[in-house]
Design a protein around this motif. Structure first.
Motif, PDB file in Angstrom:
ATOM      1  N   UNK A  42       1.113  -1.161  -0.024  1.00  0.00           N
ATOM      2  CA  UNK A  42       0.168  -0.015  -0.247  1.00  0.00           C
ATOM      3  C   UNK A  42       0.887   1.538   0.305  1.00  0.00           C
ATOM      4  N   UNK A  43       2.022   1.476   0.621  1.00  0.00           N
ATOM      5  CA  UNK A  43       3.217   2.135   0.525  1.00  0.00           C
ATOM      6  C   UNK A  43       3.367   2.765  -0.736  1.00  0.00           C
ATOM      7  N   UNK A  44       3.618   1.070  -1.057  1.00  0.00           N
ATOM      8  CA  UNK A  44       4.699   2.044  -2.493  1.00  0.00           C
ATOM      9  C   UNK A  44       3.871   2.374  -3.544  1.00  0.00           C
ATOM     10  N   UNK A  45       2.235   1.666  -3.329  1.00  0.00           N
ATOM     11  CA  UNK A  45       1.177   2.669  -4.487  1.00  0.00           C
ATOM     12  C   UNK A  45       1.109   3.323  -3.943  1.00  0.00           C
ATOM     13  N   UNK A  46       0.831   3.979  -3.122  1.00  0.00           N
ATOM     14  CA  UNK A  46       0.652   5.278  -2.401  1.00  0.00           C
ATOM     15  C   UNK A  46       1.588   6.482  -3.024  1.00  0.00           C
ATOM     16  N   UNK A  47       3.189   6.041  -2.588  1.00  0.00           N
ATOM     17  CA  UNK A  47       4.034   6.763  -3.521  1.00  0.00           C
ATOM     18  C   UNK A  47       3.918   7.184  -5.201  1.00  0.00           C
ATOM     19  N   UNK A  48       3.642   6.440  -4.884  1.00  0.00           N
ATOM     20  CA  UNK A  48       3.815   5.874  -6.751  1.00  0.00           C
ATOM     21  C   UNK A  48       2.545   7.018  -7.391  1.00  0.00           C
ATOM     22  N   UNK A  49       1.875   7.351  -6.225  1.00  0.00           N
ATOM     23  CA  UNK A  49       0.801   7.870  -6.764  1.00  0.00           C
ATOM     24  C   UNK A  49       0.842   9.742  -6.706  1.00  0.00           C
ATOM     25  N   UNK A  50       1.683  10.138  -5.131  1.00  0.00           N
ATOM     26  CA  UNK A  50       2.434  11.168  -5.034  1.00  0.00           C
ATOM     27  C   UNK A  50       2.859  11.912  -5.589  1.00  0.00           C
ATOM     28  N   UNK A  51       3.715  10.279  -6.021  1.00  0.00           N
ATOM     29  CA  UNK A  51       4.831  11.114  -7.229  1.00  0.00           C
ATOM     30  C   UNK A  51       4.611  10.773  -8.147  1.00  0.00           C
ATOM     31  N   UNK A  52       2.978  10.549  -9.353  1.00  0.00           N
ATOM     32  CA  UNK A  52       2.467  11.176 -10.065  1.00  0.00           C
ATOM     33  C   UNK A  52       1.859  12.662 -10.174  1.00  0.00           C
TER      34      UNK A  52
END
Length: 267
Positions: A42-52
């Motif tokens: 979940x943290x990885x997916x959230x960080x990818x969303x924040x990066x986008x």
């Protein structure tokens, strides 16, 4: 009693189903909530969303600054309008709504009635309010005492490190501050989950100390919250201090170097 076929989880968790009069239920192995185990995903997916989102924000910022360079007054007006619009939407409106709710009755159904200062008098008469206030002050002061000196040292270290490595390290420090609160809650459980928590398994037990029950021992709950706050906000405060450190004019460093050759007086 038997071992159910539950796939890989059966290798870690053994449950004995007990009937009345039989021995109590046993749990063995590293038993953590399933949500906590999946928190890294979940943290990885959230960080990818924040990066986008950050990339899109940079693109919008580039367009706005192009307008500012071509039409200074019009671009400045758009910037001020965007700032005050977000300020009213996400800060001023909720603040006014909260003050309005505090002056009304707390009925769940029907139309609330105006209560004046009755809610404030009830809070001041409740001893739990002063306990919560004391805990909040303790948490805030402890977090400041821990975060600010460490952030200042990290900012100085980043300022002195190799320039190509500085951006990567700054981004790594900023990641905890960009993590959504829901993921932070799962990570908090994973790190401070009693004896099987990562903090006990990686630091406390290898040093030969008894495991700490971070979430149940009243003496350790506040330090656990301070550690979590330091982990989350240390990168942000370091980034701000680094920006201030690099904005100082170069002649100041040259003048300090003429006065003394030691690093501490220059700092």
């Amino acid at each position: 009693a038997g071992r159910p076929a539950i796939g890989r989880a059966a290798a870690q968790v053994r449950l004995r189903v007990c009937l009345p009069g039989s021995p109590p239920v046993r749990m063995q192995g590293n038993v953590l909530p399933h949500a906590a185990r999946n928190s890294w995903k979940s943290s990885l997916v959230s960080n990818i969303i924040v990066l986008i989102f950050a990339i899109l924000l940079c693109l919008v910022n580039a367009v706005v600054w192009t307008l500012v360079s071509e039409m200074p007054f019009m671009g400045l007006g758009w910037l001020l309008a965007a700032f005050f619009g977000l300020f009213v939407l996400f800060w001023l409106a909720p603040l006014i709504g909260g003050v309005k709710l505090s002056l009304e009755t707390d009925s769940l159904f029907g139309t609330p009635e105006f209560a004046g200062l009755a809610n404030y008098r009830a809070v001041l008469d409740d001893p739990r309010f002063f306990k919560a206030l004391r805990n909040t002050l303790t948490y805030t002061l402890a977090s400041i005492v821990v975060i600010v000196p460490l952030a200042l040292l990290l900012a100085e270290a980043l300022h002195r490190c190799w320039p190509r490595l500085r951006g990567v390290l700054s981004f790594i420090l900023l990641l905890p501050g960009l993590t959504p609160p829901a993921v932070l809650a799962l990570l908090f459980l994973l790190v401070f989950h009693g004896r099987n928590g990562l903090l006990n398994q990686w630091f406390v037990l290898p040093l030969g100390f008894a495991p700490i029950d971070w979430l149940k021992d009243p003496a350790w709950i506040m330090p656990a919250l301070v550690i979590q706050a330091a982990w989350r906000w240390l990168g942000m405060i370091t980034f701000f201090l680094l920006a201030g450190r690099e904005s100082l004019p170069r002649p100041l460093y040259e003048a300090a170097a003429l006065e003394t050759n030691r690093s501490w007086p220059v700092f």
